[in-house]
Structure formats: structure tokens, C-alpha cells
Design a protein around this motif. Structure first.
Motif, short mmCIF file in Angstrom:
data_model
loop_
_atom_site.label_atom_id
_atom_site.label_comp_id
_atom_site.label_asym_id
_atom_site.label_seq_id
_atom_site.Cartn_x
_atom_site.Cartn_y
_atom_site.Cartn_z
N VAL A 75 0.79 -1.17 0.25
CA VAL A 75 0.19 0.17 0.24
C VAL A 75 1.67 1.03 0.23
N MET A 160 -4.33 4.70 -3.61
CA MET A 160 -4.54 3.60 -3.08
C MET A 160 -5.42 2.80 -3.89
N ALA A 161 -5.39 3.19 -5.04
CA ALA A 161 -6.57 2.46 -5.78
C ALA A 161 -5.55 1.58 -6.55
N GLY A 162 -6.98 0.28 -7.02
CA GLY A 162 -6.81 -0.84 -8.05
C GLY A 162 -6.05 -1.86 -6.80
N GLU A 163 -6.76 -2.34 -5.44
CA GLU A 163 -6.35 -3.41 -4.76
C GLU A 163 -7.47 -4.24 -5.17
N HIS A 166 -7.98 -7.44 -3.24
CA HIS A 166 -9.11 -7.18 -2.25
C HIS A 166 -10.79 -7.85 -2.32
N MET A 167 -11.30 -7.55 -4.09
CA MET A 167 -12.62 -7.20 -3.91
C MET A 167 -13.02 -8.80 -3.36
N THR A 168 -13.90 -8.85 -2.28
CA THR A 168 -14.46 -9.93 -1.90
C THR A 168 -15.82 -10.66 -3.18
N LEU A 169 -15.07 -11.79 -3.37
CA LEU A 169 -15.51 -12.94 -4.05
C LEU A 169 -16.43 -13.96 -3.26
N ILE A 170 -15.89 -14.71 -2.31
CA ILE A 170 -17.46 -15.51 -1.50
C ILE A 170 -17.54 -14.74 -0.11
N PRO A 171 -18.25 -14.37 0.35
CA PRO A 171 -18.31 -13.25 1.43
C PRO A 171 -17.86 -13.83 2.80
N CYS A 178 -4.98 -9.64 4.48
CA CYS A 178 -6.13 -7.87 4.48
C CYS A 178 -6.79 -7.51 5.65
N ASN A 180 -10.06 -9.08 5.27
CA ASN A 180 -11.13 -9.27 4.77
C ASN A 180 -11.00 -10.78 4.91
N THR A 181 -12.43 -11.60 4.04
CA THR A 181 -12.86 -12.80 4.20
C THR A 181 -13.13 -13.05 2.39
N ASN B 245 -16.33 -3.14 -1.69
CA ASN B 245 -15.31 -3.55 -3.46
C ASN B 245 -15.03 -2.17 -4.09
N ASN B 248 -12.00 -0.72 -2.38
CA ASN B 248 -10.82 -1.17 -2.26
C ASN B 248 -10.38 -0.91 -3.85
#
Lengths: 317, 317
Positions: A75, A160-163, A166-171, A178, A180-181, B245, B248
């Protein structure tokens, strides 16, 4: 006297530096071990040494180094040139990398997130030439992202864009470093692939820890191992969900896939495309070119050099 | 003679038109039923009638209408001014709305997606004044999205960017009209809230079909109904995943929430914030202001007017 810049790709494993012309040609490049475990002071000293060596080479060739661009993982606060946090450099907390380097080198230094640097490199001299909206995903140990809109990196309000990893695919999915899950990174990275294979075989972390790597899984899949084949298809399916989201959100011209997992292209690309067509709107899904990176390990250095050039020759936009 | 434009918000239910000054002030506005079921020819004729009436009013006030901007729901190809597909207008298939209106009105017409128009409106005269990176989500019957980066709408390669309502939240979730499953729109819209409530109570489509609306659910929640309260919290949680999302990916300055579901702000906002802080990176999560839209039903007309002004007075970007 010809003017050049130094582009640096600071990875957790390798420290790469290149002398780069104003047209993006690599005139010289070198690589050595980063040895991140030595701590930040030694890594910064190693950076200064390598950049200084490139400046000496430039002088020998009658060239002058105008600026330095560094792509660093983690980051980054672009405007301040600070590495806020970097999983590969545990002792780097809000490290003012730009100021440290400028103090030692006494020329302008720009710091960029490594995936953003790779995206810039691919757009300038690689798969994305002539493309003005492009998203790069580096599928490596983790998953990095770089977003180009209107021909420029979208940095975000804090740089800090472009992460995208770390988009959530499966909550309620796998816990990610990071906090998150179910992040994309936990499924579409080399580490994620290894974990999927272990889970599919019912292996624990302890069993055969040293034997399973992403490379052995690709090899097994290519030899017809059903579990390995399924793991790679499932990875493609999950990557496809993430990319379908990006297509519906951005409607980009191109998505470039880089990083080591790209070596397994044939093993995941079919399942990925199927999932994208199932989930994204048809017009943008059919128009988005999804291609492998062209520059490979050079993308980061070339893109970091582009960042350095922009710093000394600001373009209107 | 003062120069003005007409801004149109073409909704599935209401057709709103406004006479808008070059500064974004509404000088006159009117509303009538869209009556989408009458078919596209009659709806286009009704649009022409309403715009013509605004032009007459302008003339009476010594003003001259320079151009018309229309915000329309559905998938729009901006560059061609075509409504590709619109859930609210079943017989609109690749309708060349811009050309139809220009032929009838004989002045420049710009067509914009309705959520993009609302985002432009909020940025120009509403919650997002002075903000250069902003995402608007309209939480209405469905969920629309408008993305502003570098102070401009990000249209995407085909003018189809911003379909944030069709981000996958739950890969095997509720089937969506777009063909995907588990879209944000299926949970964070008025329709999604009603479906959640029905599911929680074990109701089928057939039972009490006419009695449950999003408004009755908000009312029940405010009266302490535990199921309704849970439904609204769960909606906040799922919206929070989607917004995390976006944070991020974009690291935006602001996220604006509009649409009818905004009326239930107090019922979902706590759960939404909790989920965002759990899932998004801390620096961008803490910096992103999440605010309700300020312009309400006027946002679309004002934003459509902004689009019309940009068409006749192109700004450098």
C-alpha cells in the motif's frame, strides 16, 4: 547528452533495476536478491547502490540519468512517496521511501505501486499499446491490480486505488491477510491455487508442506491429474467472477493478466471465459480483450521509468 | 438572449423535464406519467411534446434552448445515442433515441444513462460539489451506478461502464434479470428488500402479493418488527460488501447513495459501515465520505442538462 531514467522493480524476492530511454527502451538491466529480511535500512542502501551503479553505466555511455522511478509492493501513498504497509517487507511501516532515496541520490524519485507500474509498462510498451482503458491483474504470490482510464493510472484519492486482489468474491470465504474474508487474492494467486489443491486432497498445512507448489500443480494438471485439473478450472471460474465484475463496472478495452500464474494460462482460461460470459453484460464482455502480459518481468521497470519521466516532464491530461 | 438547456429524466414511471440555466439552476420543471407500456413511438412523442413545451416556456421568458440532455434507464451506447436495452421499456431494442429526438426537435440532443446523469447532477450542484472522484449508487427498484473520476463520468469503452448493481456479491445467489446470479441489485434494491422479507417469513410470491412493499417494511422496522429490522440490517451488510469492493478498487473521495431506498437510511447505514470497515483497507475506508444524495428527484434532470451543456460547450479534459 542523452537523457535517461532508472526504473526499479522492488519485489519481495528480486530487486531489478534498468536504465531506460525516453522511448521506453531498456539500455541495461540487472537483478539481485532483495533480502527483505535484512530490514528496511539495508534494503534502501541496496536500492541506492543499484541505482548508483546504473548511473555510472549511464555516464560511461555518455547518458545522463534525470530521475528514478520505483515500483514497490504493498500500500503506497503516491503523493507522499510513502510505503504505508507491505506484506513482503514486514518492518516497512509508513516508510518515506521517496524522501530516503532523494536524500541519498539527489535527483527526483517517484514511487508507484508495483502493479500500477506494471500496468503503465504494458500500456507504454507492451500488450496495451494504443489502449486507453485497461486493467492489469498480476497473478503472482498475491493478486495486484492496476487501473488505466483515459490513458492514465487511476491512483485514487490517497494513491491507493487498484486493490483488485481484495475484492470480495465469497463473503464467508478464506481469511485474507488484509483482514477481509473471501478476497480474489485467496483464490486466483499461486498461494490460493496451492491452498485449493491441499483442500481438495484433504491435506493439512503440515503434510507434504515442501512438496506442493503452484508449478507442481500445473505440471500435474498437464499430466492429466484430475484434482489438479479441477483446481485450475475452479481458479479460472473464480477469476472469471472477479473479471466479470470489472467488466460490468469499467467496460474497459482490455484486461492484461501478468504474474507467474500466467504460465498456467491454458489450464484456467477456458473456465474463466465461460464464467465471464455467464455473468457480465454481453456487449462489454465480448469487446474486452483479455490477454497475457507481453513484457513479463520487465513491465514493472519500464512502467516505473514511465512514472519517473512523467514526474520530470508532466503531461497535460 | 439567455441560453438554457432542457434536462430530461426519463424513468419507467415518471417523465420529468426541466428548463436548466447554464449554472445548473432549475427555471421550470414538470412531470407526467411515462406510460412505458404504450410502446416506444408514443413515449418518444410524449418526450418531444414535453421538451417542446419547455422550449415554449423558454421563449416566453426571453430564453433560448440550445440543446437537450436525456437520462434514460438501461444500457445506453453513449457515442451513438442508442438505448440498447432497458428493463423498464420492454420494446426498446437498440432504439436510436438521440436521432429520433434530433429529427423531431432539430437541436443537439445528448443521451446519458440515468444513473450517470444523476451522478453528474450531484457532482455539479449536489452532494459532490468540488469532489473529483465519486461513485453514485441509486438504490431504487434496481441499483444503478455512476462513476466520476478526474471530475468526469467514466463512460467505458462502449459507454456502458458503471453497472455496479450487477457486481456479483453471492456467486450462487438470487437469479437476476441480467442473466447473472447474486448481483448487488438483487439485495440492495427495493425489490431485493421485499424479496428478503418474503424469504424471511417463508412467504411465496402468491401470498399477500399486494401487501408487502419496501415502504411497509421500513415502517414495520421502525415499529420494532424484528424480521423487518433484520432484513434492513442484512441489506446494509450486503450493500457494505459492494461498497467495500468499490473502495478497494477506486479509493474514491465520496460515495453518494440515492434512490428511494435512501428513505430507510437509518435502518441500514450502521450495518453497512460495519461491513465496510471489516472488509476495506483502513485508509481509503476512513477517508470515503458516504452521504445521501442532496438533489433527490432533480439530480437526473440537472445532470442530463450538464451533459447537454458539455455537448455544445466541450470542456478540455
Amino acid at each position: 547528452m542523452g537523457q535517461v531514467v532508472v526504473g526499479v522493480d522492488l519485489g519481495g524476492t528480486n530487486l531489478r533495476t534498468a536504465l531506460v530511454s525516453a522511448d521506453g527502451d531498456i539500455l541495461d538491466k540487472r537483478k539481485e536478491d532483495t533480502r527483505a529480511a535484512d530490514g528496511w535500512k539495508k534494503v534502501v542502501a541496496r536500492l541506492v547502490d543499484n541505482i548508483t551503479r546504473q548511473r555510472e553505466i549511464a555516464v560511461q555511455r555518455g547518458l545522463h540519468v534525470m530521475a528514478v522511478g520505483v515500483g514497490a509492493p504493498g500500500v503506497i501513498q503516491i503523493d507522499k512517496g510513502i510505503v504505508v504497509k507491505s506484506p513482503n517487507f514486514p518492518d516497512w511501516n509508513h516508510l518515506p521511501l521517496r524522501d530516503e532515496l532523494e536524500k541519498a541520490l539527489r535527483i527526483p524519485v517517484s514511487i508507484e505501486n508495483d502493479a500500477n507500474a506494471a500496468a503503465l509498462g504494458e500500456q507504454w510498451r507492451g500488450a496495451g499499446r494504443g489502449i486507453d482503458s485497461m486493467i492489469l491483474l498480476t497473478l503472482g504470490t498475491g493478486v495486484g491490480g492496476g487501473i488505466i482510464v483515459n490513458s492514465k493510472i487511476w491512483q485514487g484519492a490517497d494513491g491507493m486505488a487498484g486493490e483488485i486482489g481484495h475484492m470480495t468474491l465469497i463473503p464467508d470465504g478464506r481469511p485474507c491477510g488484509c483482514g477481509n474474508t473471501g478476497c480474489l487474492e485467496m483464490y486466483a494467486s499461486a498461494r490460493g491455487i496451492v491452498q485449493s489443491y491441499r483442500e481438495a486432497l484433504g491435506m493439512t498445512e503440515a503434510t507434504q508442506a515442501s512438496e506442493v507448489t503452484s508449478a507442481t500443480i500445473y505440471e500435474a494438471a498437464r499430466s492429466g491429474d484430475a484434482v489438479a485439473l479441477w483446481v485450475m478450472k475452479d481458479m479460472g471460474r473464480l477469476l472469471g467472477i472477479g473479471i466479470a465484475n470489472l467488466i460490468n463496472i469499467f467496460n474497459p478495452q482490455m484486461i492484461v493478466l501478468g504474474g507467474g500464474v500466467k504460465d498456467a494460462w491454458d489450464l484456467f482460461i477456458g473456465a474463466m471465459h465461460e464464467e465471464i460470459m455467464r455473468r457480465a453484460f454481453q456487449v462489454p464482455a465480448e469487446r474486452t480483450k483479455i490477454v497475457p502480459s507481453l513484457l513479463g518481468d520487465d513491465a514493472g521497470m519500464i512502467g516505473a521509468a514511465a512514472g519517473a519521466l512523467q514526474k520530470i516532464q508532466p503531461r497535460e491530461g
